[in-house]
Every structure is written in structure tokens, then in C-alpha cells.
Design a protein around this motif. Sequence first.
Motif, PDB file in Angstrom:
ATOM      1  N   ASP A   1       0.966  -1.300   0.072  1.00  0.00           N
ATOM      2  CA  ASP A   1       0.173   0.039  -0.046  1.00  0.00           C
ATOM      3  C   ASP A   1       0.870   1.414   0.054  1.00  0.00           C
ATOM      4  OD1 ASP A   1      -1.598   2.065   0.464  1.00  0.00           O
ATOM      5  OD2 ASP A   1      -2.453   1.461   2.232  1.00  0.00           O
ATOM      6  N   ILE A   2       0.938   1.788  -1.203  1.00  0.00           N
ATOM      7  CA  ILE A   2       2.112   2.988  -1.368  1.00  0.00           C
ATOM      8  C   ILE A   2       1.435   4.298  -0.656  1.00  0.00           C
ATOM      9  CG2 ILE A   2       3.210   1.871  -3.447  1.00  0.00           C
ATOM     10  CD1 ILE A   2       1.616   4.363  -5.028  1.00  0.00           C
ATOM     11  N   HIS A   3       0.080   4.187  -0.311  1.00  0.00           N
ATOM     12  CA  HIS A   3      -0.368   5.259   0.298  1.00  0.00           C
ATOM     13  C   HIS A   3      -0.184   5.490   1.653  1.00  0.00           C
ATOM     14  CE1 HIS A   3      -2.374   5.635  -3.428  1.00  0.00           C
ATOM     15  NE2 HIS A   3      -3.296   4.538  -3.130  1.00  0.00           N
ATOM     16  N   SER A   4       0.769   4.741   2.370  1.00  0.00           N
ATOM     17  CA  SER A   4       1.088   4.550   3.825  1.00  0.00           C
ATOM     18  C   SER A   4       2.239   3.922   4.165  1.00  0.00           C
ATOM     19  CB  SER A   4      -0.052   3.868   4.531  1.00  0.00           C
ATOM     20  OG  SER A   4      -0.208   2.681   4.186  1.00  0.00           O
ATOM     21  N   LEU A   5       2.708   4.214   5.367  1.00  0.00           N
ATOM     22  CA  LEU A   5       4.093   3.639   5.840  1.00  0.00           C
ATOM     23  C   LEU A   5       3.716   3.020   7.364  1.00  0.00           C
ATOM     24  CD1 LEU A   5       5.831   5.758   7.586  1.00  0.00           C
ATOM     25  CD2 LEU A   5       6.386   6.738   5.706  1.00  0.00           C
ATOM     26  N   LEU A   6       4.776   2.458   7.846  1.00  0.00           N
ATOM     27  CA  LEU A   6       4.745   2.323   9.257  1.00  0.00           C
ATOM     28  C   LEU A   6       5.913   2.514  10.044  1.00  0.00           C
ATOM     29  CD1 LEU A   6       3.437   0.439  11.543  1.00  0.00           C
ATOM     30  CD2 LEU A   6       5.100  -1.371  10.974  1.00  0.00           C
ATOM     31  N   TYR A   7       5.651   3.596  10.935  1.00  0.00           N
ATOM     32  CA  TYR A   7       6.783   4.213  11.498  1.00  0.00           C
ATOM     33  C   TYR A   7       7.266   3.839  12.810  1.00  0.00           C
ATOM     34  CZ  TYR A   7       9.063   8.653  13.387  1.00  0.00           C
ATOM     35  OH  TYR A   7      10.068   9.448  14.117  1.00  0.00           O
ATOM     36  N   TYR A   8       8.429   3.624  13.030  1.00  0.00           N
ATOM     37  CA  TYR A   8       8.633   3.286  14.568  1.00  0.00           C
ATOM     38  C   TYR A   8       9.435   4.351  15.372  1.00  0.00           C
ATOM     39  CZ  TYR A   8      11.629   1.007  18.189  1.00  0.00           C
ATOM     40  OH  TYR A   8      12.631   0.575  19.128  1.00  0.00           O
TER      41      TYR A   8
END
Length: 424
Positions: free
Chosen positions: A237-244
Amino acid sequence: MTKQEISEIKKLLTPKNCSITRICGCYVDGEKNKKALFGQAFLALPEEEMFKYFEILRKALSGTLGKNLLNLEFPLSAEWTGDGAAADGLAADSPEATAEGPAPEGTGLGNGSAADALNAHGLLLRLRDSKLKDDALLEEYFDRIIENYEFVGNYLILLVHDVYDVPGRASDGMDMEDASDEIYEYILACICPVELSKPGLSYNPEENAFQNRVRDWVVSLPDTGFLFPSFNDRSADIHSLLYYSKNPEELQEGFVDRLFGCPLPLSAGDQKETFQTLIEDTLGEDCSIEMVRDIHERFTELAQENKEAPEPVVLDKTQVKTILADSGVANEKLSEFDRHYDETAGESTSLLMNNIMETRSFEVKTPDIVIKVKPDRTNLIETRQIDGRECLVIALDGGIVVNGITVRTAGGQGIGPDETDDIS
């Protein structure tokens, strides 16, 4: 991404399942100077180094969703289509939404944060599609991180590229390795502090003596990281990312805004503080132990109903208001709820239940005393007027233990060891 989807990607970061194609890094000193750059095939690394990198990479996918791990959405205006325009309703990873075409340049898109955000999304797409083999593109991204990352000291930026052949999944949840029809290509980034090892004595076998240990620079587990694109519904899903973020209260809002152009939610601590203020303002004089206990019980029921849910429970303004109504908050108090919510949290702000309410215990605190009770035994605590004083009364069902010593109450009762868990 859900917990299960994060775990699925995390399992790839092991010797048995590894499909990482390439690893690149940039070592930065405390003056923001690039001291070293490297890039190579990941599987060409010595085995011992590979294991250490696995530990670092897995850490960037660890923690609690909604606290350390945040699902961030790119605003539609910030999504790059490859033709110098923002995406408009494109499907995730569709050909029209890839990074084909000329490289997005900030100067050609106008000035300001909108252009920066658009350039940020395009840069991520191009990095992924380059498989981290474009040195100029890598250096441009490293420069962008160095410019915006707030950190005192040395650190290492790591980027890895991976291509995951996503197995099909049967109705019973079992993977079907020979039924794959999906390829998930992604990059995973980590920013790790690099610190001097602690001083101490070490054994020198050549001289058969203990000597002052030579201190060297050691890479620590990451403070910050991200996965792009997200692995939503087991698909890219190129519309989002997971941030840590290692510290859920230090999310580096400016860094996220300038590097990704994604809005950050309130931190876990800010959500809890916001909710507490909201309850105090809404209830006013009715904010008693008994009323807060009733609200806590409703949240505990909700947590039990959703204990198997793959994602954290997210509550909007209407849902929070419903919980208060179900807890017995008077209608005249609820009539002011919307105004208090908009002023305290923001009209469109959602809150994660795990962030705003501790459902595994019930805590009562005074300046000198802290009492914790099991959520199903909150009935043991009440307030009562005794000799003209407001008192906190605890029902001593069965007796009491003080510092591990069974003592006798006025009724002559002690307490068994299995009964000490209800109140602490």
C-alpha cells in the motif's frame, strides 16, 4: 498494518526466511558529517554480521501499535504519480501510481511544505524501485535524513531492500507456499545511535594481564525506523508507511513532517492526558471515584470484547460520548461533551483505547498513597464520610497482609496468600 501483518514481515528478518537483496548505510558524526557510506548484497555479509543486522532490523518492527508503531497515511496532495502531479484516487501500487517518469525536484514543484511532501513520497518510491542500487539517489535520501533528524551524537542510517513472494492463505489461515500471486517489494530503514563502549578492564592474553579496555564505537538498537510501503491486507500500500519510535513520547514530529509529509497522531502520553482532561471538564463536580470507576468498568468490558482484534480499538468523538453515556454520565453533562472534546482533543481526533485507559488495573492515588485493584474487584473501594472527614474505604474481605506479614484485623481475621492479588 495489523499485528499479524507486522509479524509476517518480521519473520522475514531471520536466517531461515531472509530474502533481503541489498543493505546500504551512512555513518554520521555529531556534526552531521557523513563519515562513511557502504552498500552491498545482504546475503554476502558474514554470518555473524548478518545476525546482528537482523536484530537491528527486527527492532524497528517491534513495540506496541499506537505507541511505538504508528500507521501513517500520506495526504492525497503529497502522493507522487511520476508526472509531476499528485495522485488522485489511484489504487495502491497501481502502474499509474508508481515512480516512473522524471525525478521529482522540489524547485520544479513550487516552494513550501506541500512540494517537500510530494518530493518525499516520490523519493521513497524511487528508492524502492531502484532496489537501493542508485548511489546518487541514496546520497540524496541520506542528506534529507541528516538535514532533518534531531539527534545529539553519532548515528548510523541503515536501509535494506527486500522482495517478498507473499504466499496464498487458505480459509483456515494456513499459508500455501505454492499459491502465491502477490509480490511485496519494500524498503526498511533504521536510524541507530553509535556510542562509545563503556570503559572498563579487559584481559590481554598476550601479556597475561588485565588492562584498560580499548573503547570503540558500537551500533545500538534503533531509535527510529520506518517500513515503506505498508503491508496492508497482505499487499503493498504505497499510500501509507509504518513508523517506529523507540520512545513513544518523542516522535520527532518535525522530522516526520519534513521527511514524509505525513501527519502524526497524538503521542500515547498526550492521548491519555487529553482524555483525562476531557473527563474532568465534562463531569465537573460529578467527577467522583464512583463515576470514574463506572467509566473504567465500561472500558474494561470493551477491551474484553475486542481482545482478539488484530488492530487497536480506535475511538472517535461519538464513540467516546457513547461510552460515557453507557457509564451513567448525566445528559446535562453530555450536552457539553462535544464542545469540551473539540477544545481538548480536536473535532476529528481519534483516540486509541489502550492509550487512554489502563484496563488491567484500577488505580487510586493520593499525595501519600497509591492503591491498585484488580478491574473485577473495584467494588472493594468506596468513599465515605466518617467523623466529618472524607475517607477512602477499602473492604478487607478476609484480612490483610503488611510487607508479607499476615496481620489481624479488628475482626480477628487473617488473609490467605492467594487473596493478596486483589489489592496492591
